[in-house]
Design an enzyme around this catalytic site. Structure first.
Site, PDB file in Angstrom:
ATOM      1  N   THR A 241       3.750 -10.812   3.466  1.00 51.49           N
ATOM      2  CA  THR A 241       3.080  -9.837   4.341  1.00 51.49           C
ATOM      3  C   THR A 241       3.234 -10.215   5.804  1.00 51.49           C
ATOM      4  O   THR A 241       3.400 -11.387   6.143  1.00 51.49           O
ATOM      5  CB  THR A 241       1.575  -9.724   4.012  1.00 51.49           C
ATOM      6  OG1 THR A 241       1.016  -8.657   4.780  1.00 51.49           O
ATOM      7  CG2 THR A 241       0.811 -10.999   4.341  1.00 51.49           C
TER       8      THR A 241
ATOM      9  N   ARG B 153      -8.535   0.420   4.014  1.00 51.01           N
ATOM     10  CA  ARG B 153      -8.184  -0.113   2.702  1.00 51.01           C
ATOM     11  C   ARG B 153      -9.190  -1.135   2.173  1.00 51.01           C
ATOM     12  O   ARG B 153      -9.845  -1.825   2.945  1.00 51.01           O
ATOM     13  CB  ARG B 153      -6.800  -0.778   2.749  1.00 51.01           C
ATOM     14  CG  ARG B 153      -5.691   0.232   2.822  1.00 51.01           C
ATOM     15  CD  ARG B 153      -4.362  -0.434   3.008  1.00 51.01           C
ATOM     16  NE  ARG B 153      -4.266  -1.046   4.331  1.00 51.01           N
ATOM     17  CZ  ARG B 153      -3.145  -1.600   4.790  1.00 51.01           C
ATOM     18  NH1 ARG B 153      -2.068  -1.658   4.032  1.00 51.01           N
ATOM     19  NH2 ARG B 153      -3.120  -2.109   6.001  1.00 51.01           N
TER      20      ARG B 153
ATOM     21  N   CYS C 119       2.798   4.485   0.523  1.00 50.42           N
ATOM     22  CA  CYS C 119       3.174   5.294   1.676  1.00 50.42           C
ATOM     23  C   CYS C 119       4.232   6.259   1.167  1.00 50.42           C
ATOM     24  O   CYS C 119       5.412   5.932   1.152  1.00 50.42           O
ATOM     25  CB  CYS C 119       3.717   4.408   2.797  1.00 50.42           C
ATOM     26  SG  CYS C 119       4.387   5.374   4.167  1.00 50.42           S
TER      27      CYS C 119
ATOM     28  N   CYS D  84       7.617   4.794   9.915  1.00 47.39           N
ATOM     29  CA  CYS D  84       6.940   3.518   9.693  1.00 47.39           C
ATOM     30  C   CYS D  84       7.947   2.593   9.008  1.00 47.39           C
ATOM     31  O   CYS D  84       9.086   2.979   8.779  1.00 47.39           O
ATOM     32  CB  CYS D  84       5.705   3.713   8.813  1.00 47.39           C
ATOM     33  SG  CYS D  84       6.088   4.506   7.244  1.00 47.39           S
TER      34      CYS D  84
ATOM     35  N   SER E 175       0.844  -1.196   0.000  1.00 47.49           N
ATOM     36  CA  SER E 175       0.000   0.000   0.000  1.00 47.49           C
ATOM     37  C   SER E 175       0.873   1.238   0.000  1.00 47.49           C
ATOM     38  O   SER E 175       1.831   1.333   0.771  1.00 47.49           O
ATOM     39  CB  SER E 175      -0.913   0.006   1.220  1.00 47.49           C
ATOM     40  OG  SER E 175      -1.771  -1.102   1.152  1.00 47.49           O
TER      41      SER E 175
ATOM     42  N   GLU F  71      -3.001   5.426  -0.123  1.00 46.16           N
ATOM     43  CA  GLU F  71      -2.078   6.108   0.785  1.00 46.16           C
ATOM     44  C   GLU F  71      -2.605   6.154   2.222  1.00 46.16           C
ATOM     45  O   GLU F  71      -3.792   6.399   2.453  1.00 46.16           O
ATOM     46  CB  GLU F  71      -1.867   7.545   0.264  1.00 46.16           C
ATOM     47  CG  GLU F  71      -1.075   8.468   1.155  1.00 46.16           C
ATOM     48  CD  GLU F  71       0.384   8.071   1.321  1.00 46.16           C
ATOM     49  OE1 GLU F  71       1.049   7.829   0.316  1.00 46.16           O
ATOM     50  OE2 GLU F  71       0.838   7.993   2.485  1.00 46.16           O
ATOM     51  N   GLY F  72      -1.697   5.920   3.164  1.00 44.79           N
ATOM     52  CA  GLY F  72      -2.040   6.086   4.582  1.00 44.79           C
ATOM     53  C   GLY F  72      -3.185   5.194   5.018  1.00 44.79           C
ATOM     54  O   GLY F  72      -4.123   5.669   5.656  1.00 44.79           O
TER      55      GLY F  72
ATOM     56  N   ASP G 106      -8.051   1.121   9.694  1.00 45.29           N
ATOM     57  CA  ASP G 106      -7.623   0.717   8.355  1.00 45.29           C
ATOM     58  C   ASP G 106      -8.814   0.844   7.402  1.00 45.29           C
ATOM     59  O   ASP G 106      -9.834   0.193   7.591  1.00 45.29           O
ATOM     60  CB  ASP G 106      -7.111  -0.732   8.401  1.00 45.29           C
ATOM     61  CG  ASP G 106      -6.338  -1.110   7.150  1.00 45.29           C
ATOM     62  OD1 ASP G 106      -6.583  -0.510   6.079  1.00 45.29           O
ATOM     63  OD2 ASP G 106      -5.486  -2.015   7.246  1.00 45.29           O
TER      64      ASP G 106
END
Ligand SMILES: [Zn+2]
Length: 188
Positions: A145, A124, A51, A62, A49, A88-89, A122
């Site tokens: 992940t 997303r 960043c 992070c 994702s 983003e974020g 979150d």
């Protein structure tokens, strides 16, 4: 699924190796697939994702920049794909993220800051990721992940294995990594 525009495939030489790159555009957001010439029927895939602060500005608040580097390095060696997911974020955007950082400067943690701004921890979604994998006829993957939510979010893809990303904590991201582990269930 909404209309998705898909670019041609181009070469992307990087410091990690030579990849192919292809862009996928949905309403205002453009995502990327970065992949090696050879893809097995069960490739290593990193869903990264966006960043901007971590990936491009060298932020050590992070672990995103290091995770991306780890993924590109591994995939250059072992073959596979990085899907660069432009949410983003955790999908609160740059404005939301910088406001969240300002709250973190006042002592809130990453989850508390998001909640104070009216976001979930979150935000997303992963439809475009499934779309991209389906486009490449990839039905099963080894997912790179530390985030078990990502395993659960990819409903139409078989995840045969989870490969961890091992990143060292630093004084700036230590608490952030702790919150990810304790409150967001990341496997660190
Ligand atoms: Zn980050």
């Amino acid at each position: 699924m909404r209309q998705i525009d898909i670019s041609q495939v181009a070469k992307l030489p990087t410091k990690y190796g030579i990849f192919n790159i292809q862009a996928f555009k949905e309403e205002g957001k453009e995502h990327l697939a970065i992949f090696t010439d050879t893809l097995s029927d069960n490739p290593i895939v990193r869903v990264h994702s966006e960043c901007l602060t971590g990936d491009a500005l060298g932020s050590v608040k992070c672990d995103c920049g290091e995770q991306l580097a780890f993924a590109q390095e591994l995939i250059a060696q072992e073959n596979g794909m990085v899907i660069y997911h432009r949410q983003e974020g955790r999908n609160i955007g740059l404005l939301g993220k910088v406001n969240a950082y300002a709250l973190q400067d006042k002592g809130l943690d990453t989850v508390e800051a998001n909640h104070q701004l009216g976001f979930k921890a979150d935000e997303r979604t992963y439809e475009i990721v499934e779309y991209i994998l389906e486009y490449f006829s990839i039905k099963k993957i080894q997912l790179l992940t530390n985030n078990p939510d990502k395993i659960n979010s990819l409903k139409n893809i078989e995840i045969t294995k989870r490969l961890p990303i091992l990143i060292k904590a630093n004084p700036y991201n230590k608490e952030y990594l702790q919150v990810k582990k304790e409150q967001m269930g990341h496997l660190l």
